[in-house]
Design an enzyme around this catalytic site. Structure first.
Site, PDB file in Angstrom:
ATOM      1  N   ARG A 120       3.746   2.331 -18.292  1.00  0.00           N
ATOM      2  CA  ARG A 120       2.854   1.494 -18.234  1.00  0.00           C
ATOM      3  C   ARG A 120       3.328   0.233 -17.597  1.00  0.00           C
ATOM      4  NH1 ARG A 120       1.139   3.734 -22.876  1.00  0.00           N
ATOM      5  NH2 ARG A 120      -0.990   4.975 -22.388  1.00  0.00           N
ATOM      6  N   LYS A 142       3.158  -5.948  -3.397  1.00  0.00           N
ATOM      7  CA  LYS A 142       2.332  -4.946  -3.302  1.00  0.00           C
ATOM      8  C   LYS A 142       3.435  -3.752  -3.373  1.00  0.00           C
ATOM      9  CE  LYS A 142      -1.349  -6.315  -0.129  1.00  0.00           C
ATOM     10  NZ  LYS A 142      -1.553  -6.110   1.402  1.00  0.00           N
ATOM     11  N   GLU A 184       6.842  -8.508  12.603  1.00  0.00           N
ATOM     12  CA  GLU A 184       6.325  -9.495  11.498  1.00  0.00           C
ATOM     13  C   GLU A 184       6.912 -10.883  11.606  1.00  0.00           C
ATOM     14  OE1 GLU A 184       4.049  -8.391   9.320  1.00  0.00           O
ATOM     15  OE2 GLU A 184       4.121  -6.144   9.446  1.00  0.00           O
ATOM     16  N   LYS A 220       5.295 -16.366   3.628  1.00  0.00           N
ATOM     17  CA  LYS A 220       4.959 -15.367   3.083  1.00  0.00           C
ATOM     18  C   LYS A 220       4.509 -15.953   1.415  1.00  0.00           C
ATOM     19  CE  LYS A 220       4.212 -10.676   1.737  1.00  0.00           C
ATOM     20  NZ  LYS A 220       4.230  -9.261   2.301  1.00  0.00           N
ATOM     21  N   GLU A 230      -4.904 -10.626  -2.697  1.00  0.00           N
ATOM     22  CA  GLU A 230      -5.641 -10.625  -1.574  1.00  0.00           C
ATOM     23  C   GLU A 230      -7.000 -10.687  -1.652  1.00  0.00           C
ATOM     24  OE1 GLU A 230      -4.931  -6.958   0.598  1.00  0.00           O
ATOM     25  OE2 GLU A 230      -4.102  -8.219   2.250  1.00  0.00           O
ATOM     26  N   ARG A 234      -4.627 -14.460   1.911  1.00  0.00           N
ATOM     27  CA  ARG A 234      -3.435 -13.473   2.131  1.00  0.00           C
ATOM     28  C   ARG A 234      -3.847 -12.596   3.014  1.00  0.00           C
ATOM     29  NH1 ARG A 234      -0.206 -10.288  -2.772  1.00  0.00           N
ATOM     30  NH2 ARG A 234       1.134  -9.151  -1.318  1.00  0.00           N
ATOM     31  N   ASN A 238      -2.433 -10.193   7.692  1.00  0.00           N
ATOM     32  CA  ASN A 238      -2.970  -9.137   8.459  1.00  0.00           C
ATOM     33  C   ASN A 238      -3.142  -9.223   9.983  1.00  0.00           C
ATOM     34  OD1 ASN A 238      -2.760  -7.481   6.257  1.00  0.00           O
ATOM     35  ND2 ASN A 238      -4.904  -7.805   5.863  1.00  0.00           N
ATOM     36  N   HIS A 241      -2.972  -6.642  12.599  1.00  0.00           N
ATOM     37  CA  HIS A 241      -2.915  -5.299  11.702  1.00  0.00           C
ATOM     38  C   HIS A 241      -4.041  -4.641  11.800  1.00  0.00           C
ATOM     39  CE1 HIS A 241       1.044  -7.058  10.216  1.00  0.00           C
ATOM     40  NE2 HIS A 241       1.165  -6.241   9.567  1.00  0.00           N
ATOM     41  N   HIS A 245      -2.844  -1.196  12.921  1.00  0.00           N
ATOM     42  CA  HIS A 245      -3.047  -0.043  12.195  1.00  0.00           C
ATOM     43  C   HIS A 245      -3.565   1.370  13.141  1.00  0.00           C
ATOM     44  CE1 HIS A 245      -2.557  -2.272   7.984  1.00  0.00           C
ATOM     45  NE2 HIS A 245      -1.232  -1.399   8.497  1.00  0.00           N
ATOM     46  N   HIS A 258       5.776   0.412  12.765  1.00  0.00           N
ATOM     47  CA  HIS A 258       4.952  -0.570  12.253  1.00  0.00           C
ATOM     48  C   HIS A 258       4.803  -1.916  12.919  1.00  0.00           C
ATOM     49  CE1 HIS A 258       1.996  -2.691   9.667  1.00  0.00           C
ATOM     50  NE2 HIS A 258       3.025  -3.557   9.445  1.00  0.00           N
TER      51      HIS A 258
HETATM   52 MG    MG Z   1       2.617  -5.232   8.118  1.00  0.00          MG
END
Ligand code: MG
Length: 350
Positions: A120, A142, A184, A220, A230, A234, A238, A241, A245, A258
């Site tokens: 946990r 994340k 990035e 960041k 988020e 936040r 993106n 992105h 993506h 990426h």
């Molecule tokens: Mg990224």
């Protein structure tokens, strides 16, 4: 040593210094009562850095176990997570012990998720070794894994005990991976820091990596500490992105990196912004020039229709709308919510 403090729910520090890998044991000793440590790394990173990290931990009296998994995004799976759990259980890791995530973004995401869920939740230390992981994925808490249906569909928010960034690890990175990280890096300038963007236009970022990493990590950090889960700001991270993506998905995972897909996504959305009167004219051209300067692509063969279809499958579109991040101008960003059915028209530039 540069230190960046992150004041999320569970605060921690990001340490940036060349050669830091060799003092990771000492730094960790100051942060934990753990007796056992499991180093998680992939088959690319293990032969280069595992020994140094292991020795540094052993000198501080930790018992050290290592778990090496096959390198590559295609191995960011629940099967790999299961193998990490087995390794932790076999080594009898307790709730006070620590996982060290040594490697790029894939490693950090998976070792972090194992740490978030084993017993946990136990502590983990991030030692990112790629530019992308150093400026982006290692900061913010994340963690997660891919499912066959899409990237990062399972995961948890779990803040690390600390992040140790040794810019010397970048000297062994193939050019392709440095370019990947630059996608990035440029993004941070676009969304928050016009001065930094100008620096990237003017100077050679590769010669000032410690400073570049510090600036990105601070941006960041600022965004993440104001919006840990988020819910709002936040999402600005993106930028590039939504379409990025989609391009990644259409290329097949592993078909384009990426950072490269994000570069194309940034140029495209800035161009769309200019067409729609949201973005200051000339912005897309400046972003494209900087991307080219650092070896990144700026266009794609996919049509607006294909991109819109792919973007709609993204997990962030669950609410019937899609929210691409747009720029007002370099350094100033906003979220433009668009109904799903309007999205294709929105991204179609005549
Ligand atoms: Mg990224």
């Amino acid at each position: 040593m540069k230190t960046v403090h992150v004041s999320t729910g569970k605060p921690y520090d990001i340490f940036i210094e060349r050669g830091l890998l060799d003092s990771c044991g000492k730094l960790l000793r100051g942060l934990t009562q753990a007796t056992r440590v499991t180093i998680v790394c992939d088959t690319n990173v293990a032969p280069i850095y595992k020994q140094r990290v292991q020795s540094s931990l052993l000198t501080q009296g930790f018992s050290v176990n290592t778990h090496i998994f096959p390198a590559g995004e295609q191995n960011k799976t629940l099967d790999t997570i299961a193998s990490i759990y087995s390794s932790l259980a076999d080594f009898r890791m307790t709730r006070k012990d620590v996982i060290v995530a040594l490697g790029g973004g894939v490693c950090g995401d998976m070792a972090g998720f194992a740490a978030a869920s084993y017993l946990r939740g136990i502590d983990f230390l991030q030692i990112p070794t790629s530019l992308l992981a150093q400026v982006d994925s290692s900061v913010g808490g994340k963690t997660g894994v891919d499912l066959p249906q899409g990237k990062n569909l399972v995961g948890a928010f779990h803040q690390p005990l600390a992040v140790l960034i040794d810019p010397d690890t970048l000297s062994t990175l193939p050019d392709e991976f440095m370019r990947d990280g630059m996608g990035e890096v440029i993004k941070y300038g676009c969304i928050k820091d016009a001065e930094f963007f100008e620096f990237l236009e003017r100077e050679n970022a590769f010669k000032r990596l410690e400073d570049v990493i510090e600036v990105c990590v601070k941006i960041k950090r600022d965004v993440v500490s104001r919006d840990e889960r988020e819910a709002g700001e936040r999402m600005l991270l993106n930028f590039g992105h939504t379409l990025g993506h989609a391009i990644e998905k259409l290329s097949g995972f592993g078909g384009i990196t990426h950072g490269m897909a994000v570069a194309v996504g940034m140029v495209m959305i800035a161009n769309i912004g200019e067409e729609r009167g949201i973005t200051e004219p000339g912005t897309a051209e400046r972003i494209a020039s900087v991307c080219k300067k650092y070896g990144l692509p700026t266009s794609t063969r996919f049509s607006a229709h294909e991109l819109a279809q792919a973007a709609m499958g993204d997990k962030k579109t669950a609410l019937g709308s899609i929210s691409p991040v747009m720029l007002k101008r370099i350094g100033e960003s906003l979220i433009r919510k668009t109904a799903l059915e309007d999205f294709e028209r929105f991204i179609t530039v005549p």
